[in-house]
Design a protein around this motif. Sequence first.
Motif, short mmCIF file in Angstrom:
data_model
loop_
_atom_site.label_atom_id
_atom_site.label_comp_id
_atom_site.label_asym_id
_atom_site.label_seq_id
_atom_site.Cartn_x
_atom_site.Cartn_y
_atom_site.Cartn_z
N LYS A 143 46.46 -21.67 40.81
CA LYS A 143 45.27 -21.45 39.88
C LYS A 143 44.69 -20.37 39.53
N LEU A 144 43.99 -19.76 38.66
CA LEU A 144 43.78 -18.15 38.35
C LEU A 144 43.39 -17.38 38.66
N ILE B 204 42.33 -11.52 35.54
CA ILE B 204 42.79 -11.09 34.07
C ILE B 204 42.81 -9.68 34.45
N THR C 24 30.37 -7.99 39.68
CA THR C 24 30.22 -6.92 40.76
C THR C 24 31.74 -6.39 41.67
N LEU D 95 33.02 -11.48 37.67
CA LEU D 95 32.53 -12.08 37.24
C LEU D 95 32.51 -13.02 37.43
N ASN D 96 31.15 -13.29 38.10
CA ASN D 96 30.40 -15.33 37.82
C ASN D 96 32.07 -15.91 38.73
N GLY D 97 32.49 -15.68 39.62
CA GLY D 97 33.76 -15.97 39.72
C GLY D 97 35.09 -15.86 39.77
N THR D 98 35.81 -15.38 38.52
CA THR D 98 37.04 -14.78 37.51
C THR D 98 36.80 -13.33 37.74
N ILE E 150 37.80 -9.98 37.40
CA ILE E 150 38.32 -8.86 36.23
C ILE E 150 39.13 -7.22 36.62
#
Lengths: 156, 156
Positions: free
Chosen positions: A8-9, A12, A33, A52-55, A57
Amino acid sequence: MSKQPIGKLDHIGIAVKSIAEARKFWEGTLGATFMYDYERPEAGFRFAEFDLNGTIIELLEPMNEESFMHKFIVEHGEGFHHVTFDVPDTRERIAELKASGVRVLGEKEHSPASYEAFISPRSSNGVLIQIGSGYPTLSGDPEWEKIVPGLRIGKK
Amino acid sequence: MSKQPIGKLDHIGIAVKSIAEARKFWEGTLGATFMYDYERPEAGFRFAEFDLNGTIIELLEPMNEESFMHKFIVEHGEGFHHVTFDVPDTRERIAELKASGVRVLGEKEHSPASYEAFISPRSSNGVLIQIGSGYPTLSGDPEWEKIVPGLRIGKK
């Protein structure tokens, strides 16, 4: 009949000259956040993770001019650096990748539960892919604060 | 007090010379699942979407030498091209971004429910960020097959 996805990712990774400057955009403008930051002086870079909303960074900043991160920015400018997948059975998948002719670089064991490597951009259409297991980004495990000196989960 | 995140990750766009070649790696080696493909001859490129364990990977291929995608690959080689966030209130957020000094490019209405734009890499640490709403990647809405000529959701 589809193959089992590799993982899973996790995050990034983005190369920046200054995390302090870049976070104004990622936090202040996009609303990410802050999660934690960490320095790896022996490798010449520091990084900070933002949700960032579940992703996740990851901003990566060179600590000196000998850093591979400095060289990357001189050559390419700021921008996308790598994408990371969480691969629970990393060692087995690395063996499979190699067997299928994929170039695998930079294998490293961080702890018995955390092993990582990179798929060379030569094998993956120019995209540097980090694969690994047990990343603090994914687990959010406070144990990481004990394991990794300098890691501060959720603190500025 | 944190700002509302701009949106959720929709997909990661990767410039490739040949989707037919590149999918051998993304499907065959990493285990991604084909979702759909689509051609935009007027813009000189085609793309195909693959689900890699919940993360959508978009492979973009130039259709001719006049294509911006061809120019990108000549200049940078294959690799990361953009990252896309699904932003339900795109128009409002674009107005906010501009008001805060962010460069916004390429605004386009695909349908009343689908509006998009790009944040210039000059404003986002070198990362081309697409923001928009109503993408078929996210909705998986079969209605898209009626709206977008040539779109084949989930079919090879």
